[in-house]
Design an enzyme around this catalytic site. Structure first.
Site, PDB file in Angstrom:
ATOM      1  N   HIS B  60       1.014  -1.193  -0.094  1.00  0.00           N
ATOM      2  CA  HIS B  60       0.100   0.022   0.028  1.00  0.00           C
ATOM      3  C   HIS B  60       0.884   1.162   0.062  1.00  0.00           C
ATOM      4  CE1 HIS B  60      -3.832   2.015   1.584  1.00  0.00           C
ATOM      5  NE2 HIS B  60      -3.154   2.695   0.919  1.00  0.00           N
ATOM      6  N   ARG B  64       2.647   8.592  -6.808  1.00  0.00           N
ATOM      7  CA  ARG B  64       1.846   9.892  -7.414  1.00  0.00           C
ATOM      8  C   ARG B  64       2.147  10.111  -8.694  1.00  0.00           C
ATOM      9  NH1 ARG B  64      -1.304  10.548  -3.418  1.00  0.00           N
ATOM     10  NH2 ARG B  64      -0.402  11.304  -1.331  1.00  0.00           N
ATOM     11  N   ASN B  94      -4.716   6.140  -7.310  1.00  0.00           N
ATOM     12  CA  ASN B  94      -5.091   7.673  -7.345  1.00  0.00           C
ATOM     13  C   ASN B  94      -4.143   8.544  -7.888  1.00  0.00           C
ATOM     14  OD1 ASN B  94      -3.741   7.271  -5.170  1.00  0.00           O
ATOM     15  ND2 ASN B  94      -4.708   8.687  -3.915  1.00  0.00           N
ATOM     16  N   ASP B 152      -8.925   3.151  -3.408  1.00  0.00           N
ATOM     17  CA  ASP B 152      -8.176   3.697  -1.943  1.00  0.00           C
ATOM     18  C   ASP B 152      -8.207   5.239  -2.104  1.00  0.00           C
ATOM     19  OD1 ASP B 152      -6.535   3.783   0.360  1.00  0.00           O
ATOM     20  OD2 ASP B 152      -5.372   4.626  -0.536  1.00  0.00           O
ATOM     21  N   HIS B 179     -10.846   0.721   1.179  1.00  0.00           N
ATOM     22  CA  HIS B 179     -10.508   1.712   2.002  1.00  0.00           C
ATOM     23  C   HIS B 179     -11.981   1.946   2.688  1.00  0.00           C
ATOM     24  CE1 HIS B 179      -9.492   6.209   2.883  1.00  0.00           C
ATOM     25  NE2 HIS B 179     -10.745   6.252   3.189  1.00  0.00           N
ATOM     26  N   HIS B 232      -5.474  -0.162   5.930  1.00  0.00           N
ATOM     27  CA  HIS B 232      -5.301   0.403   7.041  1.00  0.00           C
ATOM     28  C   HIS B 232      -6.234   0.456   8.080  1.00  0.00           C
ATOM     29  CE1 HIS B 232      -7.724   3.040   4.544  1.00  0.00           C
ATOM     30  NE2 HIS B 232      -6.824   3.462   3.581  1.00  0.00           N
ATOM     31  N   ASP B 305       1.276   2.823   3.528  1.00  0.00           N
ATOM     32  CA  ASP B 305       0.389   3.767   2.923  1.00  0.00           C
ATOM     33  C   ASP B 305       0.922   5.077   2.725  1.00  0.00           C
ATOM     34  OD1 ASP B 305      -2.038   5.300   2.200  1.00  0.00           O
ATOM     35  OD2 ASP B 305      -3.032   5.375   4.112  1.00  0.00           O
ATOM     36  N   PHE B 323      -4.737  14.854   3.608  1.00  0.00           N
ATOM     37  CA  PHE B 323      -4.159  13.769   4.440  1.00  0.00           C
ATOM     38  C   PHE B 323      -3.172  13.027   3.994  1.00  0.00           C
ATOM     39  CE2 PHE B 323      -8.869  14.390   4.824  1.00  0.00           C
ATOM     40  CZ  PHE B 323      -9.012  14.175   6.278  1.00  0.00           C
TER      41      PHE B 323
END
Lengths: 316, 425
Positions: B60, B64, B94, B152, B179, B232, B305, B323
């Site tokens: 996980h 980017r 993402n 996620d 998630h 998570h 994460d 976050f």
């Protein structure tokens, strides 16, 4: 007399009882200035104080501005709509620029909790928190406490009830810390949905029953209910709120002590959290709170700026 | 070119090997694991007083790229991974564009080939553009190299879509990583809801926002028979739900993150935006529940994460900060400091939860040491104390709440396919 050493005033949670007492004493000595024909002393002559308000405010802003002017400081007032924040500048950059103009003190109000704390860590000038999100509004609580003390003669042992939207209230939090440090018994009372989770871990009594909240109270501080909370689903209607939690003469007669004192930080929703006859009646000290606000803010400005001077001298 | 790792304590979670041995590597593969191997042609790597373990596996992380190269790139994240002892990492979808089609998967795999450091396994999105509305082409995503599916950052809020995603992924043969966050309960929250949020005047994210979704997804997994992995896990009730589900033979696994078992919401007290993470740092009681879950096996593995954000993005008021916490370079040390040194896990169990176990959760052929296996190996000094320093991160971002903390244990060499990709002097 105790020494004041803090460059900033960020909240009452971090102050001890002696520091709060010192502010109250200093305020008492400044209060008389505002009653003079010439309402000005040279105490802060040559100091520059910036008022940075990111939220609308009439009372607090004018109170701070008058406090500064009565101490002969120069003031600069900035509202968000005219600031570079609108042009995408970060908060820190904006404040670094203000700092570079060699100002002595920045009074800040912002809708986000913690803003004053974060700025104080990276800024030279004194920072005074004039309300940050739902966190603290220390000068409001100080003027509340000053008013209680003036009227009742002492704080220790008094029963103070805070009624309304505790979750979203910075006034409530600052009052809880300040009053309990000085030995008052604080009760918070409001709808379950407007009490923060784990509030009972704070040094307060918690109730959702207004009669219980009023019972035995020497002071009742009524909080403003914001209409958008109803839209967010936190309570059914303003009507039901007024019925259950609105402070009325009848309820005061039924449940409260005879010499109970009624406070409100303003602005009021007359007829919702407080009825007009209570707001204007014999129990109310609401306008005296406003008068005292200036003295308390003069005291805070004087103390933090003096501490700032001391800090600079030490560095030299 | 041959490489010979000598004199180390070799720990392999799969075979349960734990003994002093040498490892000979040729052509990217492990040729022999035995005592006193000699090979004059090989480069020698001395591992005396160190442990030699399977390269760590993180299932996980957020790399980017594409889209947010100012936060992290596949290359910079690979360096961070290598420094943290990781040889295999799974990256979340993402990105921008989202990993919801073959083209993006191929781009990532090709960039990783150029970076040439770690094994990178993309995770495809469950739904197109992570919108929670229409399924991504899950079959094509698998064929192009994805190892799991996840949206996620959000839950798939529509239970019908989630049900169909689970069924379809069962057919495709890959797990769904969930998630868990009921958005209507979490909306607007920035930290754990509780005493600390009450004091700070920050809007809370209640633990029940996580647990109602954990409960929903367990029920959907049970009903469909699909493979569910919960990302998570952060609070006591989630651990309890998963423990019960496992007892009921639901095909569910889960992970927890080092920041969740190390820090409580008290870390937020001075409004440090590096403590802002989703799910949020919870209470000490939740930490205890995570530790119990890690110990009794309810929590299968540890994942980072890793969520890099640029300094300017985090250097704002708490409400507005994004976050995320970076984790690749601190996870191993936090595991040793918080779990091994505090006698929650043995070092062998920790290594299993950071290598073989996460690999098995996603069905990756990694995380073990045996003859003919790919030579993905990490050499760890479990005793060395070091201080986390902002300037020492190899990640492009610095958003760590652990800066300034003293930790124990670090990777001293990371080897992928027989090649040393990290070895500080």
């Amino acid at each position: 007399m105790e020494e004041w050493t803090r460059k900033d005033l960020l909240g009452l949670q971090e102050l001890d009882s002696k520091e709060i007492e010192l502010i109250l004493q200093t305020a008492a000595s400044f209060k008389e200035i505002s009653t003079r024909a010439v309402k000005k002393v040279p105490t802060l002559r040559g100091k520059t104080i910036v008022l940075f308000f990111f939220e609308p405010s009439t009372r607090t802003r004018s109170s701070f501005e008058l406090a500064a002017k009565r101490l002969s400081a120069d003031t600069l007032s900035i509202a968000t709509s005219s600031s570079a924040i609108q042009k995408g500048e970060t908060l820190k950059d904006t404040f670094k620029n203000i700092e570079a103009m060699q100002v002595d003190c920045i009074i800040i109000r912002h809708s986000s909790s913690g803003v004053a704390h974060v700025l104080a860590k990276c800024m030279g000038p004194s920072i005074i928190n004039a309300g940050d999100g739902c966190h603290e509004h220390p000068t409001q609580a100080l003027l509340d406490i000053f008013t209680i003390k003036e009227k009742k003669g002492h704080i220790k042992g008094l029963n103070v009830s805070i009624i309304g939207d505790i979750s979203h209230s910075r006034v409530a939090r600052s009052n809880i810390w300040g009053l309990t440090k000085l030995g008052a018994n604080v009760t918070v009372c409001g709808p379950k949905t407007l009490l923060p989770k784990d509030i009972e871990k704070m040094p307060v009594k918690v109730t959702t029953d207004l009669a219980e909240g009023m019972k035995g109270a020497d002071v009742i501080n009524v909080l403003r209910i914001q209409k958008e909370r109803q839209k967010a689903g936190l309570f059914p209607s303003l009507r039901e709120y007024a019925m259950r939690f609105g402070v009325t003469t009848e309820k005061l007669k039924n449940y409260a002590k005879e010499d109970v004192m009624i406070m409100h930080p303003g602005p009021m929703n007359r007829g919702i959290e407080i009825t007009p006859d209570v707001a204007d009646g014999k129990y109310s000290v609401i306008l005296e709170q406003v008068t005292n606000g200036i003295a308390v803010r003069m005291a805070v400005l004087y103390l933090v700026l003096q501490a700032g001077d001391d800090e600079q001298q030490e560095q030299q | 070119m041959a490489l010979l790792i000598k004199n180390g304590r070799v720990i392999d979670p799969k075979s349960k090997r734990d003994e002093e041995a040498d490892i000979l590597i040729e052509n990217g593969k492990i040729v022999r694991i035995a005592a006193n191997i000699t090979n004059n042609a090989a480069e020698i790597l001395d591992a005396k007083n160190k442990i030699v373990v399977p390269g760590l596996v993180d299932i996980h992380a957020h790399f980017r790229e594409p889209g947010y190269e100012y936060k992290e790139t596949i290359l910079s994240a690979s360096h961070a991974a290598a420094a943290g002892g990781y040889t295999s990492v799974c990256c979340m979808p993402n990105t921008n564009p989202v990993i919801d089609n073959q083209g993006v998967v191929e781009f990532i795999l090709s960039e990783n080939k150029k970076a040439g450091l770690i094994n990178l396994f993309p995770i495809g999105s469950i739904t197109k553009s992570l919108e929670g509305k229409e399924l991504s082409e899950l079959g094509d995503l698998k064929d192009s190299g994805c190892v799991a599916f996840s949206d996620d950052g959000h839950s798939v809020m529509n239970a019908e879509i989630m049900r169909r995603a689970l069924e379809y992924s069962l057919m495709v043969g890959l797990p769904i990583i969930s998630h868990c966050e009921e958005m209507s309960l979490a909306a607007g929250g920035v930290m754990n809801e509780g005493y600390i949020s009450a004091v700070l005047g920050l809007k809370g994210i209640p633990s029940v926002a996580e647990t109602v979704m954990v409960a929903r997804d367990i029920q959907l997994a049970r009903y469909t028979g699909a493979r569910l992995h919960i990302a998570h896990v952060s609070c006591r009730e989630s651990v309890e739900l998963i423990r019960t589900a496992k007892a009921n033979k639901v095909a569910v696994t889960c992970e927890c993150c080092p920041h969740h078992f190390t820090l409580s919401d008290e870390a937020v007290l001075d409004y440090d935006t590096n403590t802002k993470v989703n799910p949020p740092l919870r209470t000490k009681d939740d930490i205890n529940a995570l530790l119990e879950g890690v110990k009794d096996g309810t929590i299968d593995c540890i994942a980072t994460d890793h969520a890099p954000h640029a300094e300017a993005e985090k250097d704002v008021v708490f409400d507005q900060a994004p976050f995320g916490i970076i984790g690749l370079e601190t996870a191993l040390a936090l595991g040793i400091t918080e779990l091994v040194e505090k006698n929650i896990l043995t070092i062998n169990e920790l290594i299993e939860k950071m290598s073989y176990s996460p690999a098995r959760v996603l069905g990756l052929d990694n995380g073990y040491l045996e003859q003919n296996a790919s030579a993905d190996i990490t050499i760890i000094d479990t005793k060395r104390k070091w201080i986390v320093k902002k300037d020492n991160f190899l990640s492009k971002s610095r958003n760590s709440p652990f800066i300034g903390m003293q930790l124990t244990g670090c990777a001293v060499a990371t080897i992928v396919k027989g090649r040393i990709i990290f070895k500080p002097q």
